[in-house]
Design an enzyme around this catalytic site. Structure first.
Site, PDB file in Angstrom:
ATOM      1  N   PRO A   2      55.902  20.672   5.666  1.00  0.00           N
ATOM      2  CA  PRO A   2      55.594  19.295   5.679  1.00  0.00           C
ATOM      3  C   PRO A   2      53.918  19.090   5.506  1.00  0.00           C
ATOM      4  CG  PRO A   2      56.079  19.604   7.754  1.00  0.00           C
ATOM      5  CD  PRO A   2      55.955  21.096   7.104  1.00  0.00           C
ATOM      6  N   GLU A   3      53.350  18.765   4.346  1.00  0.00           N
ATOM      7  CA  GLU A   3      52.253  18.037   4.187  1.00  0.00           C
ATOM      8  C   GLU A   3      52.480  16.880   3.364  1.00  0.00           C
ATOM      9  OE1 GLU A   3      49.392  20.974   2.325  1.00  0.00           O
ATOM     10  OE2 GLU A   3      50.777  22.627   2.972  1.00  0.00           O
ATOM     11  N   LYS A  58      49.975  12.852   8.246  1.00  0.00           N
ATOM     12  CA  LYS A  58      51.061  13.714   8.402  1.00  0.00           C
ATOM     13  C   LYS A  58      52.110  13.143   9.514  1.00  0.00           C
ATOM     14  CE  LYS A  58      48.742  17.707   6.990  1.00  0.00           C
ATOM     15  NZ  LYS A  58      48.087  18.992   7.379  1.00  0.00           N
ATOM     16  N   ARG A 111      61.036  25.954  15.599  1.00  0.00           N
ATOM     17  CA  ARG A 111      59.883  26.409  16.432  1.00  0.00           C
ATOM     18  C   ARG A 111      59.804  25.381  17.561  1.00  0.00           C
ATOM     19  NH1 ARG A 111      55.699  27.931  11.919  1.00  0.00           N
ATOM     20  NH2 ARG A 111      54.148  28.901  13.985  1.00  0.00           N
ATOM     21  N   ARG A 150      27.558  18.927   6.520  1.00  0.00           N
ATOM     22  CA  ARG A 150      28.489  19.845   7.236  1.00  0.00           C
ATOM     23  C   ARG A 150      28.328  21.394   6.676  1.00  0.00           C
ATOM     24  NH1 ARG A 150      32.869  17.327   9.868  1.00  0.00           N
ATOM     25  NH2 ARG A 150      32.953  15.149   9.500  1.00  0.00           N
ATOM     26  N   ARG A 250      43.566  30.788   9.509  1.00  0.00           N
ATOM     27  CA  ARG A 250      44.794  30.623   8.416  1.00  0.00           C
ATOM     28  C   ARG A 250      44.383  31.363   7.222  1.00  0.00           C
ATOM     29  NH1 ARG A 250      46.609  25.256   9.248  1.00  0.00           N
ATOM     30  NH2 ARG A 250      48.649  26.279   8.530  1.00  0.00           N
TER      31      ARG A 250
END
Length: 260
Positions: A2-3, A58, A111, A150, A250
DNA sequence: TATTCCCTGTGC
DNA sequence: GCACAGGGAATA
């Protein structure tokens, strides 16, 4: 799964399944979700009609006719199964909405990282989210402003939902490949033309996700990704071997040959 | 800004 | 066995 494109598709499934129907009962089937629900909240849902299903980032929002909102987040593995009350529950069923007509919407998640919370009109949910990544009115100038100053790497900035909402590990990598940008670049160093490229890359990656939704899944050999999950394979653009690196815990897939 | 944890299944 | 998995909140 799911994105943004997958969550959008899931919201559509939920919409078709339950909007206009009344809730007979809410079944909380796993302690990780039960922790966030009181008995009173479960009871309050009974008899309510589901008036709409929307998406923010999301998260999926199930709007009830008394103004309450159920917020569902699939995290890594959540998904919907639509079936009928009385059938055996599907594997890994964690949460379910039973409608008075027998229709059942089941949240499955091996999960059990998915979350479902209920919010009353007095305390509506708040989202610390940037603009939607698929917002057609988003401009390169606005995206640039959100990135300016940033020091984080672009890849990590794209995963930060407060900057832009909806991208995850796959689409972030796909967008950067399409924009030919090195995922390690500090966002503050991007020139205006590069931000414009990035926005086009994001849109192209999401559009591709929407187009292929339901026809591909990670793990299948036919996965359509340009870079994601292709470590060691030749870049589809320049034939350089796709490389991996770790950013913020990640895995990032990228092409050292044509992403700069 | 960078780890740690939440959970459980799958693939090496 | 063990590392890793498309997310994000909670820590240090």
């Amino acid at each position: 799964m799911p994105e943004l494109p997958e969550v959008e598709a899931a919201a559509r499934i939920a919409r078709r399944a339950v909007v206009g129907r009344a809730i007979a009962a809410v079944d909380v089937l796993h302690p990780s979700i039960a922790r966030r629900w009181t008995l009173a909240e479960r009871r309050r849902c009974r008899g309510r009609r589901i008036s709409a299903v929307t998406r923010r980032g999301k998260s999926q929002l199930l709007h009830l006719d008394d103004g309450c909102i159920l917020v569902v987040h699939f995290r890594l593995d959540g998904d919907w199964v639509v079936d009928a009350a009385g059938e055996p529950l599907p594997s890994f069923a964690r949460f379910a909405i039973r409608c008075t007509d027998g229709r059942r919407l089941v949240l499955t998640d091996p999960r059990a990282l998915s979350t479902v919370t209920v919010h009353t009109p007095a305390a509506p949910p708040t989202f610390a989210l940037g603009p939607e990544a698929d917002d057609p009115t988003l401009t390169a100038a606005e995206l640039g402003a959100r990135l300016a100053g940033r020091r984080t790497a672009i890849k990590q900035a794209l995963l930060d939902q407060r900057i832009l909402a909806g991208l995850g590990n796959i689409y972030a990598a796909e967008a950067l490949w399409r924009a030919r940008l090195d995922p390690r670049r500090r966002v503050g160093t991007l020139e205006a033309s590069e931000v414009a490229r990035l926005l086009r890359g994001i849109r192209a990656a999401l559009a591709d996700g929407v187009a292929h939704l339901g026809r591909y899944r990670t793990g299948t050999r036919t996965a359509p990704w340009r870079v994601y999950d292709r470590a060691g394979s030749p870049c589809r653009r320049c034939r350089t071997q796709i490389a991996i690196l770790t950013q913020g815990g990640r895995t990032t897939y990228w092409c050292p040959g044509c992403q700069h």
